[in-house]
Design an enzyme around this catalytic site. Structure first.
Site: not given
Length: 355
Positions: A22, A24, A55, A97, A172, A175, A177, A224, A232, A314
């Site tokens: 995935p 963005t 995502a 995702q 997801h 990362n 989130y 994932r 982040n 990726g």
């Protein structure tokens, strides 16, 4: 076995183990609706064993970046249907995702309302907003009633994805989130049923998994995770122990797969408490996808050693729509252009040449 060996994931017989990770791309220009340009982009890459989409937010509160797609309106479902049809016409398999950014957002995306998170902990750094670069803000901590609403939004997003023609969904949980924010003790300081112990910090994730698998089936549900991730402003005091617990519990759920992001150079540079993939492989008994700067050689080695069952690529897939053929023929690879990763046109999106 190697990257070119077929693999069966649930009911899907996939032609290779070269998966598209995935990424963005910010091409959903109008009302976060997937468009014809996106359908062409994914169809170009249908030779992947499995495509995992960029995502995709489950609600308007899940938005934290411009021009990212959603799966929470009828128009978005119809937009994604064009994508799935284009991929299926080329013989591909594609999962959506499901995404919620949590605190990695800004009030300018939400009519002045604060983004939310498990705890009122402000991320370090800045975020791109409709008003330009802004500091992150201290998020609103979710109540238990609000958590139940978000869980249902994940479930509805999965139902919408199946309605749009997807073969399955990937949750997801990586990362930095929202789900990751619940999992880590650096971002979750709650003292209720969703914080404190390993079991409590994982409760949000497992409620989402239970809801989605009940709605669409465990065989259509992947996950994932990024146990070593620092992106982040993420941190955890004991990720090896914590994510081993998570993986052992996941093993009993018969998911389509578990997708692990290895520690990347940036994570290590930012002080990651690295969890080795071998530790997670020992804990998780199902199909495991590895991701994170893999080359063809490293991917083959991971599969041959049993460390992973498939590898997600990726940037290499971004720049090489026919990546499996290039690997098979041992031909030179196109170089990705970072300047066009998040722009809104066809350049750097549809114009990377195939062989």
């Amino acid at each position: 076995m190697d990257l070119f060996s077929p693999i069966k994931i649930a009911d899907y017989h996939l032609g290779n183990r070269i998966f598209m990770a995935p990424m963005t791309r910010c091409r959903s220009i109008q009302n976060n609706i997937p468009n014809e340009m996106m359908a062409r982009y994914y169809a170009q890459r249908a030779s992947a064993g499995l495509i995992i989409t960029e995502a995709t937010q489950i609600s308007t509160k899940g938005i934290g970046y411009p021009n990212t797609p959603g799966i929470h309106t009828p128009e978005q479902v119809e937009g994604w249907r064009k994508v799935t049809q284009a991929v299926h016409e080329k013989g591909g398999t594609i999962f959506l995702q499901l995404w919620h950014v949590g605190r990695i957002s800004h009030p300018s995306y939400h009519n002045g309302e604060l983004p939310f998170a498990p705890s009122a902990i402000k991320p370090a750094g800045n975020i791109y907003t409709p008003l330009g670069m802004k500091e992150f803000v201290t998020p609103h901590p979710l109540s238990t009633e609000e958590i139940a609403i978000v869980v249902e939004q994940y479930v509805q997003g999965a139902k919408n994805a199946i309605e749009a023609g997807f073969d399955g969904v990937e949750i997801h949980g990586a990362n930095g989130y929202l789900i990751d924010q619940f999992l880590r003790d650096g971002t979750n300081t709650r003292d209720d049923a969703y914080g404190g112990s390993l079991e409590n910090r994982g409760r949000f994730l497992f409620e989402i998994i239970e809801g989605i698998t009940s709605a669409i089936g465990s065989e259509k549900t992947g996950l994932r995770l990024s146990p070593s991730g620092t992106f982040n402003d993420m941190k955890d005091s004991d990720p090896s122990n914590h994510f081993t617990y998570i993986c052992e519990k996941l093993s009993a759920l018969n998911l389509a797969y578990l997708h692990i992001i290895d520690a990347l150079e940036g994570d290590i540079r930012h002080g990651a408490n690295v969890v080795e993939l071998s530790v997670l492989r020992k804990a998780y008994k199902g199909v495991l996808i590895a991701n994170g700067g893999y080359t063809q050689e490293r991917g083959n080695a991971a599969i041959q050693s049993g460390l992973a069952d498939a590898v997600a690529f990726g940037a290499l897939f971004l720049a090489n729509p026919d990546l499996p053929k290039r690997f098979a023929d041992n031909t030179p690879l196109n170089t990705p252009n970072p300047d066009t990763f998040y722009t809104q046109g066809e350049e750097g999106y549809l114009d990377y040449p195939a062989l």
